[in-house]
Design a protein around this motif. Structure first.
Motif, PDB file in Angstrom:
ATOM      1  N   VAL A 195      -7.589  -3.271  -6.072  1.00  0.00           N
ATOM      2  CA  VAL A 195      -6.139  -3.257  -6.283  1.00  0.00           C
ATOM      3  C   VAL A 195      -5.872  -3.506  -7.760  1.00  0.00           C
ATOM      4  CG1 VAL A 195      -3.916  -4.284  -5.679  1.00  0.00           C
ATOM      5  CG2 VAL A 195      -5.740  -4.202  -3.970  1.00  0.00           C
ATOM      6  N   VAL A 252       0.849  -1.187   0.000  1.00  0.00           N
ATOM      7  CA  VAL A 252       0.000   0.000   0.000  1.00  0.00           C
ATOM      8  C   VAL A 252       0.882   1.235   0.000  1.00  0.00           C
ATOM      9  CG1 VAL A 252      -1.797   1.271   1.240  1.00  0.00           C
ATOM     10  CG2 VAL A 252      -1.826  -1.238   1.225  1.00  0.00           C
ATOM     11  N   VAL A 284      -6.830  -6.718   1.581  1.00  0.00           N
ATOM     12  CA  VAL A 284      -5.489  -6.150   1.723  1.00  0.00           C
ATOM     13  C   VAL A 284      -5.119  -6.099   3.201  1.00  0.00           C
ATOM     14  CG1 VAL A 284      -4.042  -4.132   1.317  1.00  0.00           C
ATOM     15  CG2 VAL A 284      -5.773  -4.796  -0.378  1.00  0.00           C
ATOM     16  N   VAL A 292      -3.571   0.622  -4.602  1.00  0.00           N
ATOM     17  CA  VAL A 292      -4.632   0.213  -3.682  1.00  0.00           C
ATOM     18  C   VAL A 292      -5.523   1.427  -3.420  1.00  0.00           C
ATOM     19  CG1 VAL A 292      -5.141  -0.757  -1.416  1.00  0.00           C
ATOM     20  CG2 VAL A 292      -3.073  -1.469  -2.644  1.00  0.00           C
TER      21      VAL A 292
END
Length: 316
Positions: free
Chosen positions: A258, A157, A296, A273
């Motif tokens: 994503v 991320v 995630v 992301v």
């Protein structure tokens, strides 16, 4: 009353110091049933990856788990290796040659065989570039019906490690990662944001190195490996993704869109992301593209996973 059945898992790896830690944990955790291991080029060339994998399984005292040789290079990029884990991919620890031999089928064929033969859906744990997994999904899409989930170590991320924005496994083969993210199965992304947090203290790494048991001793030696020499504390790295399969409650995830940047240039391999709570101007004007959601990993109970690893591998 019998307890729950072990979770059937297959690890796809590029062994690799932290891939080796992941294998040691998977072999020894009673809640996991490691059905096969497939190998891909990444930390080192694929033949060394196969050798390293067989050696680790021997040192761990694992049963005769089939090991498949996979892709020598990414889908589009030329062959390359990270070099981060030493010349042999295993910290140049001088480990013995394995007595075991790999399976007589390639990695993709082995994946297909084991997935279709399993009486229960299998969790795939790729801890490497995703070339083998992309080839499997494109060549044998029928296997998705027996995949419980894919928990992959890759992406970020925040900042990357291969580049400022790209994590190594995704950067190594971005097209393969893009194929994975379109798979019609549940996916968990165990990225750099949590990867770096799970650390075993130097005291415990030293205790493992002093163990008379080969698997525990190997874990201690691997935890002490660093690119600039021995280290006091060791990061579990890829092994954290396997801990997340054995103990999902230690990981905090959020379903988010994503995608992978495939364009040439400094952002190639970045996992983008989308953490926004409302659409932006681009979506308002052009509409959403219907991206699938990925679970995630945003936070991890690092102490919990370090303790789990030590209890499993070192008998703490």
């Amino acid at each position: 009353m019998p307890g729950p059945q072990p979770v059937p898992v297959i690890i796809d790896c590029d062994t690799g110091v932290d891939d080796a830690l992941a294998l040691l944990f998977a072999v020894r955790h009673p809640g996991l049933d490691l059905r096969a291991v497939t190998c891909v080029a990444g930390n080192t060339d694929v033949d060394r990856v196969v050798r390293n994998t067989l050696t680790v399984l021997e040192q761990a005292g694992a049963p005769r788990i089939p090991v498949g040789r996979g892709a020598e290079r990414p889908l589009l990029e030329p062959a390359r290796a990270s070099g981060w884990h030493g010349g042999d991919g295993m910290g140049d620890l001088g480990l013995p040659e394995p007595a075991r031999a790999p399976a007589d089928v390639d990695a993709v064929s082995l994946l297909r065989r084991e997935l279709l033969a399993s009486p229960r859906p299998v969790t795939l744990i790729p801890t490497a570039p995703l070339t083998n997994i992309a080839l499997l999904l494109r060549t044998h899409p029928e296997v998705t019906g027996n995949i419980e989930r894919i928990v992959f170590m890759g992406g970020a991320v925040g900042s990357g490690n291969a580049t400022a924005v790209a994590e190594f496994n995704v950067w190594h083969d971005p097209e393969a990662a893009a194929v994975l993210l379109t798979a019609d199965v549940p996916i968990t992304m165990y990225g750099l944001d949590v990867f770096r947090q799970v650390v075993v203290a130097g005291e415990w790494a030293r205790r493992l190195r002093a163990s008379a048991e080969p698997g525990a001793r190997l874990a201690g030696r691997l935890l002490g490996h660093g690119p600039d020499g021995p280290e006091e504390a060791g990061c579990l790295g890829d092994a954290g993704a396997v801990c997340a399969v054995a103990d999902p409650a230690g990981l905090t995830t959020r379903p988010l869109p994503v995608e992978v940047c495939l364009a040439p240039g400094p952002a190639r391999g970045q996992t983008i992301v989308d953490r926004r709570t409302r659409p932006g101007e681009s979506e308002v004007h052009h509409g959403r593209r219907g991206q699938a959601l990925v679970d995630v990993a945003l936070a991890v109970d690092a102490e919990r996973y370090a303790r789990l690893f030590l209890e499993t591998v070192g008998g703490r």
